[in-house]
Design an enzyme around this catalytic site. Structure first.
Site, PDB file in Angstrom:
ATOM      1  N   ASP A   1       0.764  -1.198   0.167  1.00  0.00           N
ATOM      2  CA  ASP A   1      -0.089   0.072  -0.077  1.00  0.00           C
ATOM      3  C   ASP A   1       0.913   1.090   0.071  1.00  0.00           C
ATOM      4  OD1 ASP A   1      -2.499   1.482   0.221  1.00  0.00           O
ATOM      5  OD2 ASP A   1      -2.660   1.051   2.419  1.00  0.00           O
TER       6      ASP A   1
ATOM      7  N   ASN B   1     -10.337  -0.177  -0.072  1.00  0.00           N
ATOM      8  CA  ASN B   1      -9.271  -0.471   1.034  1.00  0.00           C
ATOM      9  C   ASN B   1     -10.083   0.040   2.424  1.00  0.00           C
ATOM     10  OD1 ASN B   1      -7.560  -0.437  -1.144  1.00  0.00           O
ATOM     11  ND2 ASN B   1      -6.201   1.202  -0.399  1.00  0.00           N
TER      12      ASN B   1
HETATM   13 ZN   LIG Z   1      -4.718   5.071   1.154  1.00  0.00          ZN
END
Ligand SMILES: [Zn+2]
Length: 281
Positions: free
Chosen positions: A80, A229
């Site tokens: 990420d 996410n």
């Molecule tokens: Zn993010």
């Protein structure tokens, strides 16, 4: 099976968005995969660079691959938000199946140049890439983007970015904020619709999923989000559960740690199931 984002998007075509859950510690891994298996959906496990360094690249990747290979669902391991190109190359070499280069704080030109370098390297290794245009506000891993510094993604920038870099997925800023859990985000659907039309096959990614109401989440999926996410909710809930189990009256230094961590791990599985069921069309 262990796969990259492109494979997961293909497999999940017309079925909704794929959930991407931030791993904060080793214990969360099996719980996340169990949650996905119970819903029979593909799943993206993602880490910050900090988490990868905390667990160790090799043990983390070996564990995810081992779990993925015996799982009934497809699993990707994604890095990420990472601004460090060398660290991304290391992640790719070690076996991550997907990475995100975050150049959103740079001028567009530089963001494109750097992202392109990552895409070329990643694609040569069969690894997918997510980029970011516009700036998603809030705090993540101690990196704070002030809310007023956060910028909506401009559709013309997103189109240029996607076509020049060749990214597989693109994080867009449409009103969500990292680390938001006390209130809910106001989503700019007009912008989402315009981005969807302009970006075609590039998978749109929604960050800051914790701060999105269930109703908005379903609508974002219907309107074309491909990856969503969830990070804050997992971190926050783990802390809430272990705070309770570790401070229970009957806990002594001889109490099995497993007994104290088990309920938190179970909670992770439940969150993955709750969120992933919102992502199904
Ligand atoms: Zn993010």
């Amino acid at each position: 099976m262990y796969k990259n984002l492109v494979d997961l998007f293909k497999e999940n075509e017309r079925k909704g968005a794929v959930g991407a859950f931030n791993v904060h510690c080793f214990e969360m891994l099996p719980s996340m995969i169990k949650g996905a298996e119970e819903l029979n959906v593909p799943v993206i496990l993602q880490t910050s660079l900090g988490t990868a360094e905390y667990i160790g690249f090799e043990p983390l990747i070996a564990a995810v691959k081992a779990l993925a290979e015996t799982s009934s669902v497809s699993v990707a391991l994604h890095m990420d938000h990472c601004k460090d190109i060398e660290a991304l190359k290391k992640a790719i070499n070690c076996g991550y199946s997907s990475v995100m280069y975050d150049g959103s704080s740079l001028p567009l030109e530089e963001n494109i140049k750097n992202t392109k370098e990552v895409v070329e390297y990643a694609h040569a290794h069969g690894v997918s890439v997510e980029g970011e245009v516009g700036s998603i506000g809030g705090a993540e891993e101690g990196v704070v983007v002030a809310k007023d510094a956060a910028m909506y993604t401009r559709p013309e920038d997103a189109l240029r970015f996607a076509s020049e870099t060749g990214v597989d997925a693109l994080a867009v800023s449409i009103g969500t904020t990292h680390g938001q859990y006390k209130s809910k985000a106001k989503i700019n659907y007009e912008l989402l619709a315009e981005l969807k039309v302009k970006l075609g096959d590039t998978g749109l990614v929604l960050h800051g999923g914790t701060g999105v109401s269930d109703e908005d989440m379903r609508r974002c999926v219907r309107e074309g989000m491909k990856k969503i996410n969830v990070g804050t909710e997992l971190n926050k809930s783990y802390i809430e559960v272990v705070s309770r189990t570790f401070t229970a009256e009957d806990v002594t230094p001889l109490t099995s740690l497993r007994k104290l961590l088990g309920p938190a791990n179970d909670r992770i599985k439940e969150i993955v199931k709750e969120k992933a069921s919102l992502f199904k069309l």
